[in-house]
Scaffold this motif. Sequence first.
Motif: not given
Length: 137
Positions: A126-137
């Motif tokens: 599995n060579t996928q890159v996953v981008l995670w952004r924290p939810p805006l408050r």
Amino acid sequence: MDEYSPVFAIAMAADLAEMHPQTLRQYDRLGLVVPQRTRGGSRRYSMHDVGQLREIARLGGEGVSLEGIRRVLDLENENAALRERVRELESALATELINRPGSRVFAANSLGSAVPLRAGARPERNTQVVLWRPPLR
């Protein structure tokens, strides 16, 4: 003949273990060292049994109770059986690797579980890159 061959009568085993024959009979009744029996019911001890008798004498001399000695002998016997099983498995693995050179026996999936692979197959990566952004408050 190996170390487990029952060849010694009680008198000879007692001499080899430097014990009285009655002591061997008592250990037999207690289940500490249980010799094999002939058809006539006579006890026959192996070199392994004699070694265990010597170990009992050593532990007893150090102040270990008979129940403690029983536990030590049980653990030593279990340890020896497990070591033998490891040797068997190592031998089986070595034979498999020799009989199928270059093939994979198993691989680990993304969850860490072992999965078998066919000869020449490669595990999925599995060579996928996953981008995670924290939810805006």
